[in-house]
Scaffold this motif. Structure first.
Motif, short mmCIF file in Angstrom:
data_model
loop_
_atom_site.label_atom_id
_atom_site.label_comp_id
_atom_site.label_asym_id
_atom_site.label_seq_id
_atom_site.Cartn_x
_atom_site.Cartn_y
_atom_site.Cartn_z
N MET A 279 0.83 -1.20 0.00
CA MET A 279 0.00 0.00 0.00
C MET A 279 0.86 1.26 0.00
O MET A 279 0.50 2.27 -0.61
CB MET A 279 -0.94 -0.01 1.21
CG MET A 279 -1.90 1.15 1.25
SD MET A 279 -3.04 1.16 -0.13
CE MET A 279 -4.29 0.08 0.49
N ALA A 280 2.01 1.21 0.66
CA ALA A 280 2.92 2.35 0.67
C ALA A 280 3.40 2.66 -0.74
O ALA A 280 3.44 3.83 -1.15
CB ALA A 280 4.11 2.09 1.59
N ILE A 281 3.74 1.63 -1.49
CA ILE A 281 4.19 1.82 -2.87
C ILE A 281 3.05 2.38 -3.72
O ILE A 281 3.23 3.34 -4.49
CB ILE A 281 4.73 0.51 -3.45
CG1 ILE A 281 5.97 0.07 -2.67
CG2 ILE A 281 5.03 0.64 -4.93
CD1 ILE A 281 6.43 -1.33 -2.97
N PHE A 282 1.87 1.79 -3.58
CA PHE A 282 0.71 2.24 -4.35
C PHE A 282 0.36 3.69 -4.05
O PHE A 282 0.17 4.51 -4.97
CB PHE A 282 -0.49 1.33 -4.06
CG PHE A 282 -1.75 1.75 -4.72
CD1 PHE A 282 -1.92 1.57 -6.09
CD2 PHE A 282 -2.78 2.32 -4.00
CE1 PHE A 282 -3.09 1.96 -6.71
CE2 PHE A 282 -3.96 2.71 -4.60
CZ PHE A 282 -4.11 2.53 -5.97
N LEU A 283 0.29 4.03 -2.77
CA LEU A 283 -0.05 5.41 -2.39
C LEU A 283 1.03 6.39 -2.83
O LEU A 283 0.73 7.53 -3.18
CB LEU A 283 -0.26 5.52 -0.88
CG LEU A 283 -1.53 4.88 -0.33
CD1 LEU A 283 -1.55 4.97 1.20
CD2 LEU A 283 -2.76 5.51 -0.91
N GLY A 284 2.28 5.96 -2.81
CA GLY A 284 3.37 6.83 -3.28
C GLY A 284 3.22 7.18 -4.74
O GLY A 284 3.34 8.35 -5.14
#
Length: 74
Positions: free
Chosen positions: A56-61
């Motif tokens: 999710m961190a990668i996606f939100l980034g």
């Protein structure tokens, strides 16, 4: 007429980046906690949650950067 930054979209992008920053810290902490307790019965579910938060961190980034670029250049 000059082009200006869309402030509403910029604020949404910054909020997404803040969520990404939170997930960047929470995901590895949870993954590390799971690996420290491999004999615990909830090892696999905690590891899966940690991996999902890291993803999710990668996606939100990426979404946050895209929103910020859209605010500046559209």
């Amino acid at each position: 007429m000059t082009k200006r930054t869309n402030k509403d979209v910029l604020i949404k992008g910054i909020k997404l980046m803040a969520g990404s920053l939170f997930c960047m810290f929470a995901g590895p902490i949870i993954i590390n906690s799971a690996f420290k307790n491999q004999s615990h019965p909830y090892y696999i579910p905690v590891l899966i949650v940690g991996l999902l938060i890291a993803a999710m961190a990668i996606f939100l980034g990426f979404r946050g950067i895209k929103k910020i670029m859209d605010a500046m250049f559209n």
